[in-house]
Design a protein around this motif. Structure first.
Motif, PDB file in Angstrom:
ATOM      1  N   HIS A  62      -9.024  16.231   3.003  1.00  0.00           N
ATOM      2  CA  HIS A  62      -9.989  15.136   2.269  1.00  0.00           C
ATOM      3  C   HIS A  62      -9.730  15.932   0.957  1.00  0.00           C
ATOM      4  CE1 HIS A  62     -14.062  13.759   0.406  1.00  0.00           C
ATOM      5  NE2 HIS A  62     -13.941  15.045   0.005  1.00  0.00           N
ATOM      6  N   GLU A  63      -9.254  17.376   0.794  1.00  0.00           N
ATOM      7  CA  GLU A  63      -9.659  17.968  -0.230  1.00  0.00           C
ATOM      8  C   GLU A  63      -8.309  17.898  -1.368  1.00  0.00           C
ATOM      9  OE1 GLU A  63      -8.209  22.714  -1.689  1.00  0.00           O
ATOM     10  OE2 GLU A  63      -8.641  22.115   0.691  1.00  0.00           O
ATOM     11  N   PHE A  64      -7.145  16.963  -0.394  1.00  0.00           N
ATOM     12  CA  PHE A  64      -5.884  16.985  -0.930  1.00  0.00           C
ATOM     13  C   PHE A  64      -6.582  15.187  -2.378  1.00  0.00           C
ATOM     14  CE2 PHE A  64      -2.345  13.377  -0.782  1.00  0.00           C
ATOM     15  CZ  PHE A  64      -1.043  14.138  -1.608  1.00  0.00           C
ATOM     16  N   TRP A  65      -6.219  14.534  -1.497  1.00  0.00           N
ATOM     17  CA  TRP A  65      -7.162  13.181  -2.132  1.00  0.00           C
ATOM     18  C   TRP A  65      -7.945  13.504  -3.447  1.00  0.00           C
ATOM     19  CZ3 TRP A  65      -3.942   9.768  -2.211  1.00  0.00           C
ATOM     20  CH2 TRP A  65      -3.246   9.121  -0.802  1.00  0.00           C
ATOM     21  N   GLN A  66      -9.409  14.451  -3.286  1.00  0.00           N
ATOM     22  CA  GLN A  66     -10.182  14.531  -4.001  1.00  0.00           C
ATOM     23  C   GLN A  66      -9.011  15.755  -5.233  1.00  0.00           C
ATOM     24  OE1 GLN A  66     -13.584  13.609  -4.218  1.00  0.00           O
ATOM     25  NE2 GLN A  66     -12.572  14.368  -6.202  1.00  0.00           N
ATOM     26  N   GLN A  67      -8.386  16.106  -4.770  1.00  0.00           N
ATOM     27  CA  GLN A  67      -7.930  16.750  -6.074  1.00  0.00           C
ATOM     28  C   GLN A  67      -6.408  15.426  -6.924  1.00  0.00           C
ATOM     29  OE1 GLN A  67      -5.070  20.057  -4.361  1.00  0.00           O
ATOM     30  NE2 GLN A  67      -6.535  21.336  -4.363  1.00  0.00           N
ATOM     31  N   VAL A  68      -5.434  14.413  -5.916  1.00  0.00           N
ATOM     32  CA  VAL A  68      -5.211  13.753  -6.583  1.00  0.00           C
ATOM     33  C   VAL A  68      -6.349  12.449  -7.334  1.00  0.00           C
ATOM     34  CG1 VAL A  68      -3.792  11.914  -5.812  1.00  0.00           C
ATOM     35  CG2 VAL A  68      -3.361  13.971  -5.098  1.00  0.00           C
ATOM     36  N   GLU A  69      -7.523  12.586  -6.984  1.00  0.00           N
ATOM     37  CA  GLU A  69      -7.915  11.523  -7.656  1.00  0.00           C
ATOM     38  C   GLU A  69      -8.498  12.010  -8.795  1.00  0.00           C
ATOM     39  OE1 GLU A  69     -11.963   8.706  -6.855  1.00  0.00           O
ATOM     40  OE2 GLU A  69     -11.468  10.358  -5.463  1.00  0.00           O
ATOM     41  N   ASN A  70      -8.876  13.590  -8.870  1.00  0.00           N
ATOM     42  CA  ASN A  70      -9.030  14.624 -10.628  1.00  0.00           C
ATOM     43  C   ASN A  70      -7.969  14.401 -11.327  1.00  0.00           C
ATOM     44  OD1 ASN A  70     -11.597  15.051  -9.692  1.00  0.00           O
ATOM     45  ND2 ASN A  70     -10.253  17.253  -8.353  1.00  0.00           N
ATOM     46  N   ILE A  71      -7.110  14.270 -10.416  1.00  0.00           N
ATOM     47  CA  ILE A  71      -5.987  13.928 -11.515  1.00  0.00           C
ATOM     48  C   ILE A  71      -5.803  12.251 -12.227  1.00  0.00           C
ATOM     49  CG2 ILE A  71      -5.270  16.366 -11.115  1.00  0.00           C
ATOM     50  CD1 ILE A  71      -2.542  15.054 -10.261  1.00  0.00           C
ATOM     51  N   HIS A  72      -6.398  11.524 -11.833  1.00  0.00           N
ATOM     52  CA  HIS A  72      -5.884  10.080 -11.707  1.00  0.00           C
ATOM     53  C   HIS A  72      -5.172   9.287 -10.751  1.00  0.00           C
ATOM     54  CE1 HIS A  72      -9.645  10.015 -14.553  1.00  0.00           C
ATOM     55  NE2 HIS A  72      -9.000  11.362 -15.249  1.00  0.00           N
ATOM     56  N   LEU A  73      -4.093   9.623 -10.133  1.00  0.00           N
ATOM     57  CA  LEU A  73      -3.191   9.576  -9.574  1.00  0.00           C
ATOM     58  C   LEU A  73      -3.429   9.121  -7.898  1.00  0.00           C
ATOM     59  CD1 LEU A  73      -0.258  12.292 -10.028  1.00  0.00           C
ATOM     60  CD2 LEU A  73      -0.921   9.754 -11.028  1.00  0.00           C
ATOM     61  N   LYS A  74      -4.546   8.758  -8.116  1.00  0.00           N
ATOM     62  CA  LYS A  74      -5.147   8.606  -5.951  1.00  0.00           C
ATOM     63  C   LYS A  74      -4.423   6.932  -5.633  1.00  0.00           C
ATOM     64  CE  LYS A  74      -8.503   7.996  -2.928  1.00  0.00           C
ATOM     65  NZ  LYS A  74     -10.218   7.755  -2.778  1.00  0.00           N
ATOM     66  N   ASN A  75      -4.305   6.141  -6.249  1.00  0.00           N
ATOM     67  CA  ASN A  75      -3.884   5.070  -6.208  1.00  0.00           C
ATOM     68  C   ASN A  75      -2.495   4.570  -6.761  1.00  0.00           C
ATOM     69  OD1 ASN A  75      -6.399   3.699  -5.783  1.00  0.00           O
ATOM     70  ND2 ASN A  75      -6.470   3.247  -8.267  1.00  0.00           N
ATOM     71  N   THR A  76      -1.893   5.761  -7.663  1.00  0.00           N
ATOM     72  CA  THR A  76      -0.515   5.848  -7.370  1.00  0.00           C
ATOM     73  C   THR A  76       0.003   6.069  -6.438  1.00  0.00           C
ATOM     74  OG1 THR A  76      -0.118   6.038  -9.933  1.00  0.00           O
ATOM     75  CG2 THR A  76       1.408   6.482  -8.773  1.00  0.00           C
ATOM     76  N   THR A  77      -0.202   7.436  -6.001  1.00  0.00           N
ATOM     77  CA  THR A  77      -0.037   8.105  -4.369  1.00  0.00           C
ATOM     78  C   THR A  77       0.190   7.384  -3.960  1.00  0.00           C
ATOM     79  OG1 THR A  77      -1.112  10.211  -5.682  1.00  0.00           O
ATOM     80  CG2 THR A  77      -0.455  10.151  -3.156  1.00  0.00           C
TER      81      THR A  77
END
Length: 205
Positions: A62-77
């Protein structure tokens, strides 16, 4: 030293007056060795994909995906994960096809062509890994500077030309290390395939 090396040493001690017999005897050994090398390439690629899946499952909490979402790369990831797995599976299928093609080869000319095709597929795979890893690393670096909370205090004062230069240098160093690892793993196998190719060409079976 394997059976093929022992056989070639024995021939060097002889007068070498029966080239056709020599070629017929050495070809099955070259075929067996080439098939074994490509089989190892296939196994290593499968192990590499499996390791990547396991690491992603362990690290992508969850922490990883939260960090990815914070830098606006969740969908890209998510897209990159799916695309990366699809391309890796595609190359694994190609490696398996090359192994099967070499395993059933019945002529020296066909074996030579299959060796060249296998070497080309491996080189394309390494290029793909290096290119995709470099792009992902650089994009994550830039988006982290833009959106990560860790850089919020210095974001307005960042010299972007210098930051991009640092990102490029860091990415290049990372790619050089990665290239060294892949050269060590796959390069040894490719050199053995190349040696087999030269031996078959020299015999002119």
């Amino acid at each position: 030293m394997d059976e093929l090396d022992l056989l070639k040493q024995d021939w060097k001690k002889q007068d070498a007056n029966l080239p056709n017999i020599k070629a017929k005897e050495i070809y099955p050994l070259l075929l067996k060795r080439s098939s074994s090398i490509v089989k190892w390439i296939f196994f290593i690629s499968v192990a590499e994909l499996a390791l990547g899946v396991v690491l992603n499952l362990l690290l992508a909490d969850h922490e990883f995906w939260q960090q990815v979402e914070n830098i606006h790369l969740k969908n890209t990831t998510i897209v990159m994960y799916g695309l990366g797995y699809a391309i890796s599976i595609f190359f694994i299928i190609l490696f398996y096809k090359r192994y099967k093609a070499i395993n059933v080869t019945d002529s020296a000319s066909t074996l030579m062509k299959n060796i060249l095709k296998t070497r080309k597929v491996v080189k394309y795979y390494i290029i793909y890994v290096l290119a995709s890893s470099g792009i992902v690393s650089f994009v994550v670096f830039i988006f982290s500077l833009l959106y990560a909370e860790e850089f919020s205090g210095i974001r307005s004062n960042i010299d972007w030309a210098k930051a991009i230069a640092i990102g490029l240098v860091t990415t290049i160093i990372f790619l050089l290390v990665l290239w060294g690892i892949y050269t060590l793993i796959y390069g040894l196998l490719l050199r053995k395939l190349r040696a087999n190719y030269k031996e078959i060409k020299r015999l002119e079976i």
